[in-house]
Design a protein around this motif. Structure first.
Motif, PDB file in Angstrom:
ATOM      1  N   UNK A  42      27.972  26.535  40.054  1.00  0.00           N
ATOM      2  CA  UNK A  42      29.115  27.361  39.649  1.00  0.00           C
ATOM      3  C   UNK A  42      30.077  26.438  38.905  1.00  0.00           C
ATOM      4  N   UNK A  43      30.221  26.658  37.630  1.00  0.00           N
ATOM      5  CA  UNK A  43      30.809  25.641  36.763  1.00  0.00           C
ATOM      6  C   UNK A  43      32.317  25.478  36.902  1.00  0.00           C
ATOM      7  N   UNK A  44      33.028  26.511  37.273  1.00  0.00           N
ATOM      8  CA  UNK A  44      34.476  26.422  37.406  1.00  0.00           C
ATOM      9  C   UNK A  44      34.852  25.729  38.722  1.00  0.00           C
ATOM     10  N   UNK A  45      35.870  24.862  38.685  1.00  0.00           N
ATOM     11  CA  UNK A  45      36.290  24.117  39.869  1.00  0.00           C
ATOM     12  C   UNK A  45      37.564  24.674  40.500  1.00  0.00           C
ATOM     13  N   UNK A  46      38.117  25.736  39.940  1.00  0.00           N
ATOM     14  CA  UNK A  46      39.365  26.295  40.463  1.00  0.00           C
ATOM     15  C   UNK A  46      39.143  27.509  41.364  1.00  0.00           C
ATOM     16  N   UNK A  47      38.145  28.321  41.059  1.00  0.00           N
ATOM     17  CA  UNK A  47      37.910  29.550  41.814  1.00  0.00           C
ATOM     18  C   UNK A  47      37.529  29.209  43.252  1.00  0.00           C
ATOM     19  N   UNK A  48      38.223  29.834  44.202  1.00  0.00           N
ATOM     20  CA  UNK A  48      37.961  29.592  45.626  1.00  0.00           C
ATOM     21  C   UNK A  48      37.171  30.751  46.231  1.00  0.00           C
ATOM     22  N   UNK A  49      36.706  30.534  47.451  1.00  0.00           N
ATOM     23  CA  UNK A  49      36.013  31.600  48.187  1.00  0.00           C
ATOM     24  C   UNK A  49      36.963  32.777  48.396  1.00  0.00           C
ATOM     25  N   UNK A  50      38.238  32.483  48.667  1.00  0.00           N
ATOM     26  CA  UNK A  50      39.222  33.554  48.833  1.00  0.00           C
ATOM     27  C   UNK A  50      39.316  34.404  47.575  1.00  0.00           C
ATOM     28  N   UNK A  51      39.272  33.773  46.406  1.00  0.00           N
ATOM     29  CA  UNK A  51      39.271  34.536  45.151  1.00  0.00           C
ATOM     30  C   UNK A  51      38.100  35.501  45.095  1.00  0.00           C
ATOM     31  N   UNK A  52      36.921  35.038  45.492  1.00  0.00           N
ATOM     32  CA  UNK A  52      35.744  35.913  45.480  1.00  0.00           C
ATOM     33  C   UNK A  52      35.958  37.134  46.361  1.00  0.00           C
ATOM     34  N   UNK A  53      36.505  36.904  47.558  1.00  0.00           N
ATOM     35  CA  UNK A  53      36.599  37.965  48.556  1.00  0.00           C
ATOM     36  C   UNK A  53      37.773  38.916  48.322  1.00  0.00           C
ATOM     37  N   UNK A  54      38.712  38.514  47.488  1.00  0.00           N
ATOM     38  CA  UNK A  54      39.838  39.399  47.172  1.00  0.00           C
ATOM     39  C   UNK A  54      39.791  39.909  45.734  1.00  0.00           C
ATOM     40  N   UNK A  55      38.691  39.627  45.037  1.00  0.00           N
ATOM     41  CA  UNK A  55      38.498  40.092  43.657  1.00  0.00           C
ATOM     42  C   UNK A  55      39.596  39.573  42.726  1.00  0.00           C
ATOM     43  N   UNK A  56      40.032  38.330  42.975  1.00  0.00           N
ATOM     44  CA  UNK A  56      41.040  37.686  42.125  1.00  0.00           C
ATOM     45  C   UNK A  56      40.454  36.454  41.431  1.00  0.00           C
ATOM     46  N   UNK A  57      39.131  36.425  41.254  1.00  0.00           N
ATOM     47  CA  UNK A  57      38.458  35.242  40.715  1.00  0.00           C
ATOM     48  C   UNK A  57      38.538  35.119  39.199  1.00  0.00           C
ATOM     49  N   UNK A  58      38.833  36.219  38.523  1.00  0.00           N
ATOM     50  CA  UNK A  58      38.859  36.186  37.068  1.00  0.00           C
ATOM     51  C   UNK A  58      37.481  36.112  36.433  1.00  0.00           C
ATOM     52  N   UNK A  64      43.563  36.270  34.605  1.00  0.00           N
ATOM     53  CA  UNK A  64      43.345  37.076  35.802  1.00  0.00           C
ATOM     54  C   UNK A  64      43.251  36.249  37.078  1.00  0.00           C
ATOM     55  N   UNK A  65      42.774  35.007  36.994  1.00  0.00           N
ATOM     56  CA  UNK A  65      42.565  34.178  38.175  1.00  0.00           C
ATOM     57  C   UNK A  65      43.856  34.062  38.986  1.00  0.00           C
ATOM     58  N   UNK A  66      43.794  34.512  40.249  1.00  0.00           N
ATOM     59  CA  UNK A  66      44.927  34.495  41.192  1.00  0.00           C
ATOM     60  C   UNK A  66      46.002  35.539  40.896  1.00  0.00           C
ATOM     61  N   UNK A  67      45.941  36.208  39.748  1.00  0.00           N
ATOM     62  CA  UNK A  67      47.049  37.063  39.330  1.00  0.00           C
ATOM     63  C   UNK A  67      46.714  38.550  39.262  1.00  0.00           C
ATOM     64  N   UNK A  68      45.434  38.883  39.174  1.00  0.00           N
ATOM     65  CA  UNK A  68      45.062  40.297  39.075  1.00  0.00           C
ATOM     66  C   UNK A  68      43.830  40.575  39.931  1.00  0.00           C
ATOM     67  N   UNK A  69      43.800  41.742  40.558  1.00  0.00           N
ATOM     68  CA  UNK A  69      42.604  42.206  41.246  1.00  0.00           C
ATOM     69  C   UNK A  69      41.749  42.956  40.236  1.00  0.00           C
ATOM     70  N   UNK A  70      40.570  42.417  39.962  1.00  0.00           N
ATOM     71  CA  UNK A  70      39.594  43.085  39.099  1.00  0.00           C
ATOM     72  C   UNK A  70      38.315  43.203  39.908  1.00  0.00           C
ATOM     73  N   UNK A  71      38.056  44.405  40.383  1.00  0.00           N
ATOM     74  CA  UNK A  71      36.940  44.603  41.307  1.00  0.00           C
ATOM     75  C   UNK A  71      35.600  44.317  40.625  1.00  0.00           C
TER      76      UNK A  71
END
Length: 339
Positions: free
Chosen positions: A92-108, A137-144
């Motif tokens: 997974x090439x991005x180093x900023x996206x967290x597991x929490x981002x995945x589970x809250x649909x805020x990963x961008x 979108x990362x951390x700022x928007x929910x995109x399901x």
């Protein structure tokens, strides 16, 4: 027991031919009312519904299965939701996206995978890990997106050394004693989804294209279950039954809160949140593309379990989505306003 508005809306969906039929249950406290309306199948022939009919839960799989296992691993310290996904999945090439981002649909996570539905499983999983990330979108928007829970399933597989669907079966379905829930249904016990003269009847096979490709490695769809299964699961999630081997009560309680990174985007961990009023605790819920819905209100000790095959014989978006909104509003009125 009430819930008259809810039952009226479900009947309207069948009478108006928005869905062929539905199996449903409403819960208030220790009282449960279950019913079936309409039929299971209309093409190529009409067939009735039956007790313990299995429905393709689609994305409701995310919250019953993958989210629950993720919560277990968090509780034991084996999964750190604040760590970058890259730490668990080096491809997974991005180093900023967290597991929490995945589970809250805020990963961008964004972009499109070319020939997505024609790729082998390994190629599809590789392509998902290389999708671009929207910094806007990362951390700022929910995109399901289902990709977040597919990736979460992959992380769980790395931690446990087994497929995500095996993990869900061994860690959730069996310990809770769900009577019918399975990733490998007997087709005869499953309510069919799509039908066409060319492809025939899809019955007992997951409707979701990624689910078909990924099989046991799909954490976003694939579970089949009956109303009885979801009644049992709902009682557990409402705190009416206790099984600390699955989730501790405090962990379940934590779901009825906003888990998004900035705590203002109104999304829980895996689950969606419905805010029924300033003086009422949020309700957790999730929908499924095939026509499924599970809503849990801990404050009023109420639940709605609604299982339909709105994709039979073909996908119905135009009238189903407004009808589902009316159903949710009716149940909120029944559960909260009358509480």
């Amino acid at each position: 027991m009430g819930f008259e508005r809810t039952k009226t809306e479900i009947q309207r969906m069948v009478t108006g031919k928005i869905i062929p039929g539905a199996s449903y249950a409403v819960i208030r406290g220790d009282k449960v009312e279950q019913a079936q309306v309409g039929v299971a199948e209309i093409e190529p022939e009409t067939k009735p519904l039956w007790p313990h009919a299995l429905y393709d839960l689609a994305s409701v799989t995310k919250v019953i299965g993958t989210t629950t296992v993720a919560l277990q691993l968090m509780a034991t310290g084996r999964l750190d939701i604040d760590r970058p996904v890259h730490d668990y999945l080096p491809d997974f090439e991005n180093h900023e996206v967290t597991v929490l981002n995945l589970m809250t649909h805020t990963s961008g996570i964004s972009g499109y995978i070319q020939n997505r539905n024609g790729l082998p499983a390994a190629d599809l999983l590789a392509a998902i890990q290389k999708l671009p990330i929207s910094q806007f979108n990362l951390n700022h928007r929910v995109v399901y997106t289902d990709l977040g829970l597919i990736l979460t399933g992959m992380i769980i597989e790395k931690i446990l050394g087994q497929s995500i669907q095996t993990a869900v079966t061994e860690r959730v379905l069996r310990p809770l004693g769900l009577p019918d829930a399975t990733f490998h249904p007997n087709p005869a016990q499953a309510v069919p989804t799509t039908y066409s003269q060319k492809a025939g009847l899809l019955q007992g096979i997951v409707h979701d294209p990624k689910g078909q490709i990924l099989g046991e490695h799909c954490g976003s769809a694939g579970l089949f279950a009956s109303v009885a299964d979801l009644v049992q699961f709902s009682k557990f999630m409402l705190g009416q039954t206790d099984n600390t081997a699955v989730l501790a009560p405090a962990t379940i309680t934590s779901l009825y809160h906003d888990w998004t990174p900035n705590h203002h985007l109104r999304r829980s961990f895996g689950w969606n949140l419905w805010h029924a009023g300033a003086d009422h605790e949020p309700i957790i819920f999730h929908t499924g593309y095939t026509g499924t819905l599970l809503m849990l209100d801990r404050e009023s000790q109420s639940a709605l379990i609604f299982l339909s095959n709105r994709v039979h014989p073909v996908v119905n978006n135009a009238s189903f989505l407004p009808a589902r909104r009316r159903l949710i509003a009716a149940w909120i009125a029944d559960a909260v306003t009358n509480h």
